[in-house]
Design a protein around this motif. Structure first.
Motif, PDB file in Angstrom:
ATOM      1  N   ARG A 153       0.837  -1.269  -0.006  1.00 28.24           N
ATOM      2  CA  ARG A 153      -0.020   0.216   0.038  1.00 28.24           C
ATOM      3  C   ARG A 153       0.899   1.231  -0.103  1.00 28.24           C
ATOM      4  NH1 ARG A 153      -3.065  -3.024   3.646  1.00 28.24           N
ATOM      5  NH2 ARG A 153      -2.172  -2.076   5.228  1.00 28.24           N
ATOM      6  N   ALA A 207       1.121   3.995  -3.128  1.00 27.77           N
ATOM      7  CA  ALA A 207       0.679   5.480  -3.057  1.00 27.77           C
ATOM      8  C   ALA A 207       1.803   6.111  -3.236  1.00 27.77           C
ATOM      9  CB  ALA A 207       0.553   5.530  -1.325  1.00 27.77           C
ATOM     10  N   GLN A 208       3.318   5.815  -3.037  1.00 25.80           N
ATOM     11  CA  GLN A 208       4.390   6.560  -3.428  1.00 25.80           C
ATOM     12  C   GLN A 208       4.272   6.518  -5.014  1.00 25.80           C
ATOM     13  OE1 GLN A 208       8.121   4.789  -2.785  1.00 25.80           O
ATOM     14  NE2 GLN A 208       9.142   6.839  -2.512  1.00 25.80           N
ATOM     15  N   ARG A 225       1.854   6.464  -7.136  1.00 23.55           N
ATOM     16  CA  ARG A 225       0.948   7.330  -7.641  1.00 23.55           C
ATOM     17  C   ARG A 225       1.009   8.954  -7.090  1.00 23.55           C
ATOM     18  NH1 ARG A 225      -4.381   3.253  -6.189  1.00 23.55           N
ATOM     19  NH2 ARG A 225      -3.892   1.992  -8.354  1.00 23.55           N
ATOM     20  N   GLY A 226       2.085   8.982  -6.481  1.00 29.20           N
ATOM     21  CA  GLY A 226       2.329  10.431  -6.136  1.00 29.20           C
ATOM     22  C   GLY A 226       1.259  10.652  -4.806  1.00 29.20           C
ATOM     23  N   ASN A 227       0.517   9.939  -4.265  1.00 24.29           N
ATOM     24  CA  ASN A 227      -0.358  10.114  -3.242  1.00 24.29           C
ATOM     25  C   ASN A 227       0.132  10.560  -1.859  1.00 24.29           C
ATOM     26  OD1 ASN A 227      -2.590  10.195  -1.762  1.00 24.29           O
ATOM     27  ND2 ASN A 227      -3.515   8.635  -2.900  1.00 24.29           N
ATOM     28  N   LEU A 228       0.645  11.612  -1.776  1.00 16.60           N
ATOM     29  CA  LEU A 228       1.478  11.897  -0.607  1.00 16.60           C
ATOM     30  C   LEU A 228       0.671  11.824   0.757  1.00 16.60           C
ATOM     31  CD1 LEU A 228       3.517  14.980  -1.994  1.00 16.60           C
ATOM     32  CD2 LEU A 228       4.026  12.583  -2.176  1.00 16.60           C
ATOM     33  N   PRO A 229      -0.600  12.025   0.886  1.00 24.94           N
ATOM     34  CA  PRO A 229      -1.213  12.048   2.166  1.00 24.94           C
ATOM     35  C   PRO A 229      -1.585  10.621   2.643  1.00 24.94           C
ATOM     36  CG  PRO A 229      -2.461  13.502   0.750  1.00 24.94           C
ATOM     37  CD  PRO A 229      -1.204  12.952  -0.108  1.00 24.94           C
ATOM     38  N   VAL A 230      -1.429   9.499   1.352  1.00 25.55           N
ATOM     39  CA  VAL A 230      -1.260   8.081   1.992  1.00 25.55           C
ATOM     40  C   VAL A 230      -0.341   7.654   2.010  1.00 25.55           C
ATOM     41  CG1 VAL A 230      -1.845   5.655   0.878  1.00 25.55           C
ATOM     42  CG2 VAL A 230      -3.792   7.713   0.550  1.00 25.55           C
ATOM     43  N   GLU A 234       0.348   8.542   5.734  1.00 31.60           N
ATOM     44  CA  GLU A 234      -0.406   7.841   6.478  1.00 31.60           C
ATOM     45  C   GLU A 234      -0.130   6.469   6.579  1.00 31.60           C
ATOM     46  OE1 GLU A 234      -4.986   5.942   6.143  1.00 31.60           O
ATOM     47  OE2 GLU A 234      -4.632   7.848   5.353  1.00 31.60           O
ATOM     48  N   ALA A 276       8.651  11.595   0.700  1.00 29.90           N
ATOM     49  CA  ALA A 276       7.240  12.309   0.470  1.00 29.90           C
ATOM     50  C   ALA A 276       7.404  13.621   1.291  1.00 29.90           C
ATOM     51  CB  ALA A 276       6.365  11.417   1.230  1.00 29.90           C
TER      52      ALA A 276
END
Length: 167
Positions: free
Chosen positions: A27, A31-32, A34-39, A42, A75
Motif C-alpha cells: 500500500r 501510494a508512492q 501514484r504520488g499520493n502523498l497523504p496516503v 499515513e 514524501a
C-alpha cells in the motif's frame, strides 16, 4: 492488492503477520508510485507507530522500518518539509546500513542530501558523494537509484558556480 486484503484470513496463522506487513508495504509503495502523498504519510506513520506491526504487539522488522522511514522522508521532501525529511532519511539510511540493505541506503543518502541542501550546500554535496560512492561500490552507477545523487551533486555545483564540476 484489494483481493489480497480480502483474503487475509485465508493465510495460515503462522504466516499471517508477515503477510499483513507485506500488504502494508505494498500500500505504501503503491501510494508512492501514484504520488499520493497523504496516503504515503499515513501508511508510513502507521507502520512506524509503536507496535506498528500488523497485530500491534510486535515491532516492525528493521528492514521494513528502514523502507517506511525512507519512503516517509522522500514524501516529506516532496512537500518541502526538509527538516523532517532529513531526520527520517538519516534514520532510514543508518538502519538500512545496519541491516545490510545498501540499495535503500543509497536512496536514503541521496534524498537526504536533497533535504540537507535546504540548509547547507556543502553538507548536501558531501552526502551526494557518499551516495554516489556507495552506488559505485555495488555496481549501480548506471542504475536509477544513483541518478538522484548525480542530479543533486550537479545541481549543487551549479549553485556554487562550479560549472565544470557540474558538467
Amino acid at each position: 492488492l484489494a483481493r489480497a486484503e480480502q483474503q487475509v484470513m485465508a493465510v495460515p496463522a503462522d504466516r499471517r503477520e508477515r503477510f499483513q506487513v507485506n500488504l502494508a508495504i505494498m500500500r505504501l509503495s503503491l501510494a508512492q508510485r501514484r504520488g499520493n502523498l497523504p496516503v504515503v504519510v499515513e501508511e508510513a506513520q502507521r507502520l512506524l507507530a509503536p507496535g506498528g506491526g500488523p497485530d500491534g504487539a510486535r515491532p516492525l522488522p528493521d528492514q521494513d522500518r528502514a523502507l517506511a522511514l525512507i519512503t516517509l522522508g522522500i514524501a516529506e521532501l516532496w512537500v518541502f518539509r526538509a527538516e523532517e525529511a532529513e531526520q527520517h532519511l538519516e534514520e532510514g539510511a543508518a538502519l538500512a546500513r545496519r541491516v545490510g540493505r545498501p540499495w535503500l541506503q543509497v536512496s536514503a543518502l541521496a534524498h537526504g542530501a536533497w533535504a540537507a541542501s535546504f540548509r547547507s550546500l556543502a553538507v548536501a554535496a558531501e552526502r551526494f558523494g557518499w551516495a554516489d560512492e556507495l552506488a559505485g561500490e555495488h555496481g549501480w552507477a548506471e542504475e536509477p537509484v544513483a541518478a538522484v545523487a548525480y542530479t543533486g551533486l550537479g545541481t549543487v555545483r551549479v549553485w556554487q558556480l562550479r560549472l565544470d564540476d557540474a558538467e
